[in-house]
Design a protein around this motif. Sequence first.
Motif, short mmCIF file in Angstrom:
data_model
loop_
_atom_site.label_atom_id
_atom_site.label_comp_id
_atom_site.label_asym_id
_atom_site.label_seq_id
_atom_site.Cartn_x
_atom_site.Cartn_y
_atom_site.Cartn_z
N TRP A 69 -15.89 28.24 26.90
CA TRP A 69 -15.30 28.96 28.03
C TRP A 69 -16.37 29.31 29.08
O TRP A 69 -16.15 29.18 30.27
N ALA A 70 -17.53 29.72 28.60
CA ALA A 70 -18.61 30.07 29.53
C ALA A 70 -19.06 28.85 30.34
O ALA A 70 -19.54 28.99 31.46
N ALA A 71 -18.87 27.66 29.74
CA ALA A 71 -19.31 26.43 30.42
C ALA A 71 -18.24 25.87 31.36
O ALA A 71 -18.48 24.89 32.07
N THR A 72 -17.06 26.47 31.37
CA THR A 72 -15.97 25.98 32.24
C THR A 72 -16.36 26.19 33.70
O THR A 72 -16.89 27.24 34.06
N PRO A 73 -16.12 25.21 34.57
CA PRO A 73 -16.48 25.39 35.98
C PRO A 73 -15.81 26.62 36.59
O PRO A 73 -14.61 26.86 36.35
N PRO A 74 -16.55 27.38 37.38
CA PRO A 74 -15.97 28.55 38.05
C PRO A 74 -14.71 28.21 38.83
O PRO A 74 -13.77 29.01 38.87
N ASN A 75 -14.67 27.02 39.44
CA ASN A 75 -13.45 26.62 40.16
C ASN A 75 -12.25 26.69 39.23
O ASN A 75 -11.18 27.17 39.61
N GLU A 76 -12.41 26.18 38.01
CA GLU A 76 -11.27 26.16 37.08
C GLU A 76 -10.86 27.57 36.69
O GLU A 76 -9.67 27.90 36.62
N ARG A 77 -11.85 28.42 36.44
CA ARG A 77 -11.52 29.80 36.04
C ARG A 77 -10.80 30.50 37.21
O ARG A 77 -9.83 31.22 37.00
N GLY A 78 -11.29 30.27 38.41
CA GLY A 78 -10.66 30.88 39.59
C GLY A 78 -9.24 30.37 39.79
O GLY A 78 -8.33 31.13 40.15
N GLU A 79 -9.04 29.06 39.54
CA GLU A 79 -7.70 28.48 39.75
C GLU A 79 -6.70 29.03 38.74
O GLU A 79 -5.53 29.25 39.06
N ILE A 80 -7.13 29.24 37.52
CA ILE A 80 -6.22 29.84 36.51
C ILE A 80 -5.77 31.22 36.99
O ILE A 80 -4.59 31.57 36.95
N LEU A 81 -6.73 31.99 37.49
CA LEU A 81 -6.38 33.34 37.96
C LEU A 81 -5.45 33.27 39.17
O LEU A 81 -4.52 34.07 39.31
N ALA A 175 -13.03 39.34 33.37
CA ALA A 175 -13.53 38.64 32.18
C ALA A 175 -13.31 37.13 32.34
O ALA A 175 -14.20 36.33 32.05
N VAL A 176 -12.12 36.75 32.83
CA VAL A 176 -11.84 35.33 33.06
C VAL A 176 -12.80 34.79 34.12
O VAL A 176 -13.41 33.73 33.96
N ALA A 177 -12.96 35.54 35.21
CA ALA A 177 -13.83 35.08 36.30
C ALA A 177 -15.27 34.89 35.81
O ALA A 177 -15.94 33.92 36.19
N ALA A 178 -15.72 35.80 34.97
CA ALA A 178 -17.12 35.76 34.52
C ALA A 178 -17.36 34.74 33.40
O ALA A 178 -18.50 34.34 33.15
N GLY A 179 -16.28 34.36 32.69
CA GLY A 179 -16.45 33.43 31.58
C GLY A 179 -16.58 34.12 30.23
O GLY A 179 -17.27 33.60 29.33
N CYS A 180 -15.94 35.25 30.07
CA CYS A 180 -15.96 35.96 28.78
C CYS A 180 -14.64 35.72 28.04
O CYS A 180 -13.57 35.73 28.67
N THR A 181 -14.70 35.59 26.73
CA THR A 181 -13.47 35.56 25.93
C THR A 181 -13.14 36.99 25.52
O THR A 181 -13.98 37.89 25.65
N MET A 182 -11.92 37.18 25.03
CA MET A 182 -11.54 38.57 24.77
C MET A 182 -10.46 38.73 23.71
O MET A 182 -9.70 37.80 23.44
N VAL A 183 -10.44 39.95 23.15
CA VAL A 183 -9.32 40.41 22.32
C VAL A 183 -8.77 41.63 23.05
O VAL A 183 -9.54 42.49 23.48
N VAL A 184 -7.44 41.67 23.20
CA VAL A 184 -6.82 42.82 23.87
C VAL A 184 -5.89 43.52 22.89
O VAL A 184 -5.11 42.88 22.20
N LYS A 185 -6.01 44.85 22.88
CA LYS A 185 -5.07 45.65 22.08
C LYS A 185 -4.34 46.62 23.01
O LYS A 185 -4.90 47.63 23.44
#
Length: 488
Positions: A69-81, A175-185
């Motif tokens: 996930w950290a290696a995913t291009p920023p463009n892709e992370r931005g487009e998902i958002l 977190a998505v923009a920065a490239g972090c994975t997460m658990v949400v409660k």
Amino acid sequence: MSIAERESTVVEAAPKQLLIGGEWRDAGGGATLAVEDPSTGEAICEIADATPEDAQAAIDAAAEAQADWAATPPNERGEILWRAFELLGERADDLALLMTLEMGKTLAESKAEITYAAEFFRWFSGEALRIDGYFKVAGNAASRVLVMRQPVGPSYFITPWNFPNAMGTRKIGPAVAAGCTMVVKPAQQTPLSMLALAQLLAECGLPPGVLNVITGSSSSAISAPIIADRRLRKLSFTGSTEVGRKLIAQSADNVLKASMELGGNAPFLIFDDADLDAAIEGAMIAKMRNIGEACTSANRFHVAEPVASEFAERLASRMGKLRLGRGVDDGVDVGPLIDADQRSKVDELVRDAVDQGASCVVGGAIPDGAGYFYEPTVVADVPDSARLLREEIFGPVAPVKGFADEVEAIAAANDTEYGLVAYVYTADLKRALRVCEGLETGMIGLNQGMVSNAGAPFGGVKQSGIGREGGNEGIHEFLETKYVAVNV
Ligand code: NAP
């Protein structure tokens, strides 16, 4: 379709299982937990009640997904958002209905929350492309300073019930923009909004394992294995100061980067030169948004003595006209509080003030019937010793107290361990700036009753928290700074 049919359709369509590693699954052992409609007190569905083993599986999935996930291009992370921003808009009606059913606020307020929540995705879709570092010549010119920013890594988010969607997107977006994975409660009272949000993000292309969601009845038992896991790097919590303190202590063992968005006790100051019409409008928003169940809610009104009675009367007249009812019904202005405990606490605070000589200008009672409703209330002549002025009310109750001058107003505003937000109404620019400088809060609404804005740094000082969400600062909570000393 009738509203009753729509209610059952959206509840039926909402996911109710845990999301771990991209798969929806039941809790280990198959336990479930009921979700209640606070306007009726009746259960609307059952969701998975996670075990500590499920929580371990969720942090395993987040840790496993981190490197890719950290290696995913920023463009892709931005487009998902960006896609998620758009899809939240398209689904706003259904998501708002789901939120109203589990949380109680009116449909209009739930829809406003979805819009606010989506704004974090819009904001952080751009921020994904603006993560920068720098390069410079060292002072002695012998070497170079290279500074890079990298994702913090797997993060754990714990969110409250009062803004079930926006308190999630405020953390998930950066977190998505920065490239972090997460658990949400999410909070156990409002899990459906978060589960629906996770489903929507998956549809927008968020890869499996990047966002994992666990729901359960024992928040401490399911949080413990995650917080203790050596691969976790960050804990971001929104909730009460009481629980925040415990989580700060728990995160010490792992020396986690901790962000804490905690409780508030917002003072609302009105000077005698203020536009009183505008102050009343601002007061209605600052007090009644989210039924008063907001960390930013105006908790106490400090009003210049010459206008204090007029303000209390006029505010009471507006509050008294508000219509209580189920948030899904037309014409309703104010929904129920979240549960019986919350309502008892609000009533106890009002009784304490009245016992000490304060008087209710309007409201001050629990209406008959089902649901956890409380009358919109204005309390005047509140003595300093009243708990209403010291504790977070989290309900539709407005205590009003007079002040003699600016020095007394600032001292009263700061006389609390909290420091999230304050509101100031004055027409005098010099006074406005003096008062803003003197207030010990992270945010101030100057001649306006709302501060929330995805492009601004949201957060508190003192015991209202650590860190900021949104604004230019928001993404830095999810980035580490790495310095390379370069020999040239
Ligand atoms: P809360 O009781 O502190 O709960 C918040 C979240 O923490 C819930 O998900 C809860 O789970 C979980 N939790 C409780 N005890 C825990 C523990 N020992 N270990 C791990 N997780 C635990 O707060 P709330 O009543 O939901 O929310 C109201 C508070 O949130 C108010 O004080 C309000 O001011 C604050 N708030 C602050 C902001 C901000 O930005 N500063 C924004 C919104 C709300 P369960 O549901 O299972 O109990």
